[in-house]
Structure formats: structure tokens, C-alpha cells
Design a protein around this motif. Structure first.
Motif, PDB file in Angstrom:
ATOM      1  N   ARG A  11       0.829  -1.203   0.000  1.00  0.00           N
ATOM      2  CA  ARG A  11       0.000   0.000   0.000  1.00  0.00           C
ATOM      3  C   ARG A  11       0.864   1.253   0.000  1.00  0.00           C
ATOM      4  N   ARG A  12       1.932   1.249   0.774  1.00  0.00           N
ATOM      5  CA  ARG A  12       2.850   2.397   0.785  1.00  0.00           C
ATOM      6  C   ARG A  12       3.418   2.637  -0.622  1.00  0.00           C
ATOM      7  N   VAL A  13       3.820   1.560  -1.278  1.00  0.00           N
ATOM      8  CA  VAL A  13       4.362   1.669  -2.634  1.00  0.00           C
ATOM      9  C   VAL A  13       3.301   2.232  -3.578  1.00  0.00           C
ATOM     10  N   GLU A  14       2.079   1.759  -3.467  1.00  0.00           N
ATOM     11  CA  GLU A  14       0.987   2.255  -4.311  1.00  0.00           C
ATOM     12  C   GLU A  14       0.725   3.732  -4.055  1.00  0.00           C
ATOM     13  N   ILE A  15       0.765   4.132  -2.809  1.00  0.00           N
ATOM     14  CA  ILE A  15       0.536   5.544  -2.463  1.00  0.00           C
ATOM     15  C   ILE A  15       1.651   6.412  -3.037  1.00  0.00           C
ATOM     16  N   VAL A  16       2.884   5.981  -2.878  1.00  0.00           N
ATOM     17  CA  VAL A  16       4.021   6.750  -3.400  1.00  0.00           C
ATOM     18  C   VAL A  16       3.940   6.831  -4.927  1.00  0.00           C
ATOM     19  N   SER A  17       3.616   5.741  -5.578  1.00  0.00           N
ATOM     20  CA  SER A  17       3.472   5.755  -7.042  1.00  0.00           C
ATOM     21  C   SER A  17       2.387   6.727  -7.479  1.00  0.00           C
ATOM     22  N   GLN A  44      -8.491   8.966   1.839  1.00  0.00           N
ATOM     23  CA  GLN A  44      -7.499   9.948   2.268  1.00  0.00           C
ATOM     24  C   GLN A  44      -6.963   9.635   3.670  1.00  0.00           C
ATOM     25  N   PRO A  45      -7.821   9.243   4.636  1.00  0.00           N
ATOM     26  CA  PRO A  45      -7.261   8.898   5.949  1.00  0.00           C
ATOM     27  C   PRO A  45      -6.233   7.762   5.888  1.00  0.00           C
ATOM     28  N   TYR A  46      -6.392   6.870   4.919  1.00  0.00           N
ATOM     29  CA  TYR A  46      -5.417   5.793   4.784  1.00  0.00           C
ATOM     30  C   TYR A  46      -4.063   6.340   4.334  1.00  0.00           C
ATOM     31  N   VAL A  47      -4.065   7.363   3.492  1.00  0.00           N
ATOM     32  CA  VAL A  47      -2.812   8.015   3.105  1.00  0.00           C
ATOM     33  C   VAL A  47      -2.144   8.563   4.362  1.00  0.00           C
ATOM     34  N   TYR A  48      -2.936   9.247   5.197  1.00  0.00           N
ATOM     35  CA  TYR A  48      -2.385   9.848   6.420  1.00  0.00           C
ATOM     36  C   TYR A  48      -1.920   8.811   7.434  1.00  0.00           C
ATOM     37  N   ARG A  49      -2.347   7.586   7.275  1.00  0.00           N
ATOM     38  CA  ARG A  49      -1.859   6.518   8.152  1.00  0.00           C
ATOM     39  C   ARG A  49      -0.346   6.354   7.961  1.00  0.00           C
ATOM     40  N   PHE A  50       0.114   6.634   6.745  1.00  0.00           N
ATOM     41  CA  PHE A  50       1.519   6.435   6.411  1.00  0.00           C
ATOM     42  C   PHE A  50       2.307   7.729   6.237  1.00  0.00           C
ATOM     43  N   PHE A  51       1.653   8.781   5.722  1.00  0.00           N
ATOM     44  CA  PHE A  51       2.389   9.962   5.281  1.00  0.00           C
ATOM     45  C   PHE A  51       1.671  11.269   5.591  1.00  0.00           C
ATOM     46  N   LYS A  53       1.748  15.099   3.661  1.00  0.00           N
ATOM     47  CA  LYS A  53       2.003  15.472   2.269  1.00  0.00           C
ATOM     48  C   LYS A  53       3.503  15.662   2.033  1.00  0.00           C
ATOM     49  N   GLU A  54       4.170  16.330   2.965  1.00  0.00           N
ATOM     50  CA  GLU A  54       5.601  16.566   2.824  1.00  0.00           C
ATOM     51  C   GLU A  54       6.401  15.262   2.860  1.00  0.00           C
ATOM     52  N   SER A  55       6.094  14.386   3.801  1.00  0.00           N
ATOM     53  CA  SER A  55       6.839  13.127   3.879  1.00  0.00           C
ATOM     54  C   SER A  55       6.572  12.248   2.663  1.00  0.00           C
ATOM     55  N   LEU A  56       5.408  12.405   2.074  1.00  0.00           N
ATOM     56  CA  LEU A  56       5.088  11.676   0.851  1.00  0.00           C
ATOM     57  C   LEU A  56       5.976  12.146  -0.305  1.00  0.00           C
ATOM     58  N   LEU A  57       6.169  13.449  -0.415  1.00  0.00           N
ATOM     59  CA  LEU A  57       7.064  13.965  -1.453  1.00  0.00           C
ATOM     60  C   LEU A  57       8.498  13.514  -1.202  1.00  0.00           C
ATOM     61  N   VAL A  58       8.941  13.565   0.026  1.00  0.00           N
ATOM     62  CA  VAL A  58      10.305  13.125   0.349  1.00  0.00           C
ATOM     63  C   VAL A  58      10.492  11.661  -0.049  1.00  0.00           C
ATOM     64  N   GLU A  59       9.526  10.821   0.290  1.00  0.00           N
ATOM     65  CA  GLU A  59       9.627   9.396  -0.065  1.00  0.00           C
ATOM     66  C   GLU A  59       9.621   9.213  -1.589  1.00  0.00           C
ATOM     67  N   ALA A  60       8.785   9.980  -2.273  1.00  0.00           N
ATOM     68  CA  ALA A  60       8.729   9.904  -3.743  1.00  0.00           C
ATOM     69  C   ALA A  60      10.076  10.299  -4.345  1.00  0.00           C
ATOM     70  N   LEU A  61      10.685  11.323  -3.804  1.00  0.00           N
ATOM     71  CA  LEU A  61      12.003  11.745  -4.288  1.00  0.00           C
ATOM     72  C   LEU A  61      13.048  10.667  -4.026  1.00  0.00           C
ATOM     73  N   GLU A  62      12.999  10.071  -2.847  1.00  0.00           N
ATOM     74  CA  GLU A  62      13.953   9.005  -2.529  1.00  0.00           C
ATOM     75  C   GLU A  62      13.807   7.836  -3.502  1.00  0.00           C
ATOM     76  N   VAL A  63      12.577   7.486  -3.850  1.00  0.00           N
ATOM     77  CA  VAL A  63      12.330   6.424  -4.828  1.00  0.00           C
ATOM     78  C   VAL A  63      12.975   6.788  -6.162  1.00  0.00           C
ATOM     79  N   SER A  64      12.789   8.033  -6.586  1.00  0.00           N
ATOM     80  CA  SER A  64      13.331   8.448  -7.885  1.00  0.00           C
ATOM     81  C   SER A  64      14.853   8.435  -7.889  1.00  0.00           C
TER      82      SER A  64
END
Length: 173
Positions: A11-17, A44-51, A53-64
Motif C-alpha cells: 500500500r505504501r508503494v501504491e501511495i508513493v506511485s 485519504q485517511p489511509y494516506v495519512y496513516r503512512f504519510f 504530504k511533505e513526507s510523501l514527497l520526500v519518499e517519492a524523491l527518494e524512490v526516484s
């Protein structure tokens, strides 16, 4: 329990993608976690379970950045010294074609001033620079530091050419 942990990782991978796509399409500041959730087909609450908005961008950048590092490492492990630079260029060109949204995301993140995002960008670019420079040195390439800077600058120009649909920027004369 392992099955639940695997589902969370997936789910985390799907959210980051989904975030990579949404942020690249409409920009980090305009995008919402609701849009990311919709793209990932979750709440949306499921997104917040993991991230956040800022931490989501950081994780997306790390993936890239990890994708680039992995591709470059594969080239370094198998390329002959004379073919190293062209191999790295081809690997990066492939990434710009197959993972365009990640590159667009990096381009946007270059202008974002929040410390965690800047740190992710500095870390990623720094790791790429270090990997390439070390590979150039080990391959016996003269002026490895300067060649690395030129290589990175050309990569940034490649990004602009791709983003603006201006392939003529990359044509050799």
C-alpha cells in the motif's frame, strides 16, 4: 501477521506511485492528499496513516533517486571503462522515458524550499555525483570531477529538453 505487513508495504508503494504521478502532473503545492488517495484508489485517511504530504514527497524523491542510483550501479558493474559514460547516458535516457513523472517531480522539487525536501534533493544528487565521480576515477577518466560536473549538467539539460518537449536541445552539432 507477515501478510498484513506485506500488504502495508504494498500500500505504501501504491501511495508513493500515485503521489509521483499526481505531483508531477499538477505540482506539489496544488496537489492534495485527497487526489493522491483517489489515484491510489484508497481513502485519504489511509494516506495519512503512512504519510503527511511533505513526507510523501520526500519518499517519492527518494524512490526516484534510488532508481537512478540502481541503474547507474548496474552500468558501472558491467561497462568497460571506455563505454562507461555512454552507458550512464543511455541508462539515464531510459529512465527519462520510462519514469518521466519521477524526473518531472525532481525538477519541481529543485525549487521547493522546505528543509526536508531540499535535504532529499541534496542527498540524492550528492549520491549520484559521488557514484559517478568514483566510477570515472576508477575507469581512469582524466579530470573525473570536471567530467562528472559536465555529465550532471548535461543530465539537467536532458531534463529540460524532455519536460519542454524540445529534443533539439540535446542534438549534437
Amino acid at each position: 501477521m507477515a501478510k498484513s505487513g506485506t500488504a502495508s508495504v504494498n500500500r505504501r508503494v501504491e501511495i508513493v506511485s500515485a503521489a509521483i504521478e499526481v505531483f508531477a502532473e499538477i505540482g506539489y503545492y496544488r496537489a492534495t492528499t485527497a487526489q493522491v488517495a483517489e489515484r491510489a484508489a484508497i481513502s485519504q485517511p489511509y494516506v495519512y496513516r503512512f504519510f503527511t504530504k511533505e513526507s510523501l514527497l520526500v519518499e517519492a524523491l527518494e524512490v526516484s533517486w534510488q532508481r537512478i542510483l540502481k541503474a547507474f550501479q548496474q552500468v558501472i558493474e558491467r561497462a568497460e571503462p571506455a563505454e562507461l559514460e555512454i552507458g550512464l547516458i543511455r541508462a539515464y535516457e531510459e529512465i527519462t522515458h520510462s519514469h518521466r513523472s519521477e524526473i518531472l517531480l525532481q525538477m519541481q522539487a529543485q525549487t521547493i524550499q522546505e528543509a526536508p525536501i531540499r535535504d532529499a534533493m541534496r542527498k540524492g544528487l550528492g549520491e549520484v555525483k559521488q557514484l559517478v565521480e568514483k566510477a570515472f576515477e576508477q575507469a581512469g577518466i582524466a579530470d573525473a570531477a570536471e567530467r562528472t560536473s559536465n555529465f550532471l549538467a548535461r543530465g539537467l539539460l536532458c531534463n529540460v529538453a524532455m519536460a519542454m518537449d524540445m529534443p533539439e536541445l540535446m542534438k549534437k552539432r
